[in-house]
Design a protein around this motif. Structure first.
Motif, short mmCIF file in Angstrom:
data_model
loop_
_atom_site.label_atom_id
_atom_site.label_comp_id
_atom_site.label_asym_id
_atom_site.label_seq_id
_atom_site.Cartn_x
_atom_site.Cartn_y
_atom_site.Cartn_z
N TRP A 233 -35.47 11.97 15.50
CA TRP A 233 -34.37 12.32 16.40
C TRP A 233 -33.74 13.66 16.04
O TRP A 233 -33.46 14.48 16.92
CB TRP A 233 -33.32 11.20 16.35
CG TRP A 233 -32.09 11.49 17.17
CD1 TRP A 233 -32.03 11.98 18.44
CD2 TRP A 233 -30.74 11.29 16.75
NE1 TRP A 233 -30.72 12.10 18.85
CE2 TRP A 233 -29.91 11.69 17.83
CE3 TRP A 233 -30.15 10.82 15.58
CZ2 TRP A 233 -28.51 11.63 17.76
CZ3 TRP A 233 -28.77 10.75 15.52
CH2 TRP A 233 -27.97 11.15 16.59
N LEU A 234 -33.56 13.92 14.74
CA LEU A 234 -32.83 15.10 14.32
C LEU A 234 -33.71 16.30 14.00
O LEU A 234 -33.26 17.44 14.07
CB LEU A 234 -31.97 14.78 13.09
CG LEU A 234 -30.85 13.76 13.28
CD1 LEU A 234 -30.19 13.45 11.94
CD2 LEU A 234 -29.82 14.28 14.26
N ALA A 235 -34.96 16.05 13.59
CA ALA A 235 -35.74 17.13 13.01
C ALA A 235 -37.05 17.40 13.72
O ALA A 235 -37.23 18.45 14.34
CB ALA A 235 -35.99 16.85 11.52
N VAL A 236 -37.99 16.48 13.62
CA VAL A 236 -39.38 16.80 13.98
C VAL A 236 -39.76 16.40 15.39
O VAL A 236 -40.78 16.85 15.90
CB VAL A 236 -40.35 16.15 12.97
CG1 VAL A 236 -40.08 16.67 11.57
CG2 VAL A 236 -40.24 14.63 12.99
N GLY A 237 -38.98 15.51 16.03
CA GLY A 237 -39.37 15.03 17.34
C GLY A 237 -40.57 14.09 17.25
O GLY A 237 -41.03 13.74 16.17
N GLY A 238 -41.08 13.70 18.40
CA GLY A 238 -42.22 12.79 18.44
C GLY A 238 -41.80 11.38 18.10
O GLY A 238 -40.68 11.11 17.67
N GLY A 239 -42.72 10.44 18.27
CA GLY A 239 -42.45 9.05 17.94
C GLY A 239 -41.37 8.43 18.81
O GLY A 239 -40.91 9.03 19.79
#
Length: 291
Positions: A233-239
């Protein structure tokens, strides 16, 4: 000097064989009881979650447009025209989240185990670092996340750090407590035979800490998933963590509820799988009463 004649106990070998067979039977019975108890707990947990889910929707009178029940989630995944595409999308996102969760789980648990061993071998290090660890634990991870992202970037390393922090502190406390629970008499026995601190750790402390280690693993499983969702949610996105915001913005409430159900169900399954393994292992080792 004359040697004493050897004394042969009639039926000695047979008695020992019977005793070993009885021990094996008792171990098998303990394992079956532990496995049955763990499976029953798992089934009851699933039933309780479903009851609370449906009951909460009814008690709080959540609009059917926003609140989705078990049947709605089932239809979204298996009966609506786009069910196949829905499954591919959500299970693919779940796979990404589980990969991120494993990274945080492994990083946090390995670091917790190594630090706990260092604490066990050196009380000075423990007294110096444990207060610092507890201080860091008191800082909300959401507040720490921007600093972590600045240091490690929006890359895979941030997933490991954020997930590892969520897992590290609860696991560390449990493992440290387990290592300290070793019998003083056993430690004294090892010392009498010339064993050093490392020998006492290997022979006494680590085996004695198995119940607490399994407890740390159980706690770490949902913690690692939470950390992965936060990192996405805060950093890498995806999932799932990176997708839920888009689902909410697009008013795709069926997708939101299905994503939550998949994450929650996976966490429950993994937690109970660890509990089943724990029950079987501790029963085989005669430590089931401490689990």
């Amino acid at each position: 000097m004359d040697t004493l004649p050897a004394v042969t106990v009639p039926g000695g070998a047979e008695s020992i064989a019977k005793l070993n067979a009885e021990i094996r039977r008792e171990a098998t019975k303990s394992t079956v009881r532990a496995l049955t108890r763990a499976l029953l707990t798992f089934v009851l947990t699933i039933v309780a979650v479903l009851v609370i889910w449906v009951g909460a929707l009814g008690v709080f009178q959540v609009s059917a447009y926003v609140g989705k029940g078990p049947i709605d989630v089932w239809n979204f995944l298996f009966t609506v025209p786009n069910a196949e595409a829905n499954r591919a999308q959500l299970f693919g996102q779940l796979g990404v989240t589980l990969g991120h969760s494993f990274v945080g789980f492994a990083a946090g648990l390995v670091v917790a185990l190594l630090v706990a061993i260092v604490f066990q071998l050196s009380k000075g290090v423990e007294h110096a670092l444990m207060p610092m660890a507890m201080l860091l634990r008191s800082v909300p991870l959401v507040a720490m996340a921007p600093v972590i992202i600045l240091i490690f970037g929006r890359e895979f390393a941030s997933v490991a750090v954020i997930g590892g922090i969520v897992v590290l502190f609860p696991a560390l406390v449990n493992i440290v407590f387990g290592l300290k629970s070793a019998s003083p008499q056993m430690n004294d026995l090892v010392a009498v035979y010339g064993g050093n601190a490392w020998t006492r750790l290997r022979k006494v402390a680590l085996p004695s800490s198995l119940p607490e280690f399994f407890a740390a693993v159980r706690i770490s499983v949902p913690g690692a998933i939470t950390g992965a969702l936060l990192a996405e949610w805060l950093a890498v996105g995806g999932g799932i963590g990176g997708a839920v915001g888009g689902y909410i913005a697009g008013a795709q409430f069926s997708a939101v509820w299905t994503a939550v159900v998949l994450v929650t169900g996976t966490a429950l399954i993994l937690y109970n799988l660890v509990q089943i393994v724990e029950s079987v292992v501790l029963a085989r080792m005669g430590m089931a009463d401490r689990s």
